[in-house]
Motif scaffolding. Structure first.
Motif, PDB file in Angstrom:
ATOM      1  N   ALA A  21       0.836  -1.205   0.000  1.00  0.00           N
ATOM      2  CA  ALA A  21       0.000   0.000   0.000  1.00  0.00           C
ATOM      3  C   ALA A  21       0.868   1.251   0.000  1.00  0.00           C
ATOM      4  O   ALA A  21       0.585   2.221  -0.710  1.00  0.00           O
ATOM      5  N   ARG A  25       0.881   3.864  -3.139  1.00  0.00           N
ATOM      6  CA  ARG A  25       0.330   5.186  -2.816  1.00  0.00           C
ATOM      7  C   ARG A  25       1.297   6.292  -3.203  1.00  0.00           C
ATOM      8  O   ARG A  25       0.894   7.364  -3.646  1.00  0.00           O
ATOM      9  N   ARG A  30       5.460   4.025  -7.124  1.00  0.00           N
ATOM     10  CA  ARG A  30       4.372   3.346  -7.825  1.00  0.00           C
ATOM     11  C   ARG A  30       4.824   2.683  -9.129  1.00  0.00           C
ATOM     12  O   ARG A  30       4.458   1.525  -9.386  1.00  0.00           O
ATOM     13  N   VAL A 158      -6.283   2.524  -1.891  1.00  0.00           N
ATOM     14  CA  VAL A 158      -5.430   3.598  -1.390  1.00  0.00           C
ATOM     15  C   VAL A 158      -5.040   4.588  -2.484  1.00  0.00           C
ATOM     16  O   VAL A 158      -4.425   5.616  -2.202  1.00  0.00           O
ATOM     17  N   LEU A 159      -5.398   4.283  -3.738  1.00  0.00           N
ATOM     18  CA  LEU A 159      -5.076   5.197  -4.833  1.00  0.00           C
ATOM     19  C   LEU A 159      -6.025   6.394  -4.801  1.00  0.00           C
ATOM     20  O   LEU A 159      -7.233   6.234  -4.591  1.00  0.00           O
ATOM     21  N   LYS A 170      -6.928   2.507 -10.520  1.00  0.00           N
ATOM     22  CA  LYS A 170      -7.785   1.913  -9.491  1.00  0.00           C
ATOM     23  C   LYS A 170      -8.863   1.039 -10.124  1.00  0.00           C
ATOM     24  O   LYS A 170      -9.081  -0.104  -9.689  1.00  0.00           O
TER      25      LYS A 170
END
Length: 248
Positions: A21, A25, A30, A158-159, A170
């Motif tokens: 996560a 995030r 990423r 969490v995006l 997402k």
């Protein structure tokens, strides 16, 4: 699953959930984790396709069709991650074009800590699609797909919604999570077609323990490297990625 195994499962899954996560995030980390997912999803396609062909030869047309669909899904998943990287002006590094520093044969190269622990006791030759035991494939992949469905859904949440690129990612990851749930379901059904419920549960429990050991090995490796990971991406995005491949 006994109590100790359950506790270790929660601990290992929790540690991976926190790490993944945090990685997805952060816009800086990423791309690398998406590239890792790209390699994992796309890399499984030849294996699944070969298994589909094998199942067809063995006369199991139901399993052959399920495996072919699985391979097709994984192809699309890889394209979703490639498209997400393209939107960030990134692309995966083609390691096949990288200069080889040694003459080591592929079969002699070390596995990742995760898969070395997950498939402990099995050689790479034993895990090839032409010879892998169907019980080993079905139970091990069932665990991976079941957990992946939860992991992708958790990471998608969490995006940020305000960023259009992250919002598209997402949606794609939530779609992938649904596919992984379907993969786990057909693999479980495949096991139930071949053996008793008691044997299925025994196999699932065994591979759950293997997954726990693999997660702990992976987390240990991350801690040993102080969180540093090998870069899997480079600047620049290929133009041939079809934007329509992103899930809606």
């Amino acid at each position: 699953m006994n109590l100790l195994t359950h506790i270790l499962h929660l601990a290992g899954s929790g540690a991976f959930a926190y790490y993944s996560a945090a990685q997805i995030r952060d816009s800086k980390t990423r791309p690398n984790i998406l590239a890792g997912f790209y390699f994992a999803e796309s890399g499984s396609v030849p294996f699944l396709s070969a298994l589909s062909d094998r199942a067809a030869v063995e006369g199991d047309t139901w399993l052959a069709a399920k495996l072919a669909k699985h391979a097709s899904d994984e192809t699309r998943h890889g394209q979703i991650f490639a498209h997400a990287l393209q939107q960030m002006n990134k692309q995966v590094i083609d390691f096949k074009r990288q200069p080889q520093t040694t003459s080591t044969n592929k079969s002699q190269q070390p596995r990742s800590p995760f898969f070395a622990a997950f498939f402990e006791g099995y050689t790479q030759e034993q895990l090839k699609p032409a010879v892998i035991d169907w019980d080993v494939f079905m139970a091990s992949t069932y665990i991976l797909e079941l957990d992946a469905s939860k992991d992708f859904a958790r990471m998608a949440k969490v995006l940020p919604d305000k960023d259009p690129t992250a919002r598209n990612l997402k949606l794609g990851m939530l779609n992938i999570a649904q596919d992984e749930t379907g993969h786990a379901a057909y693999l479980y059904e495949a096991m139930m077609r071949r053996m008793s419920a008691a044997k299925v549960q025994k196999l699932v429990d065994m591979w759950r323990t293997q997954k726990i050991n693999a997660l702990l090995a992976m987390v240990g490796g991350i801690l040993h490297r102080n969180g540093e990971t090998r870069s899997l991406v480079q600047d620049g995005a290929p133009s041939e990625i079809d934007s329509e491949l992103i899930a809606t």
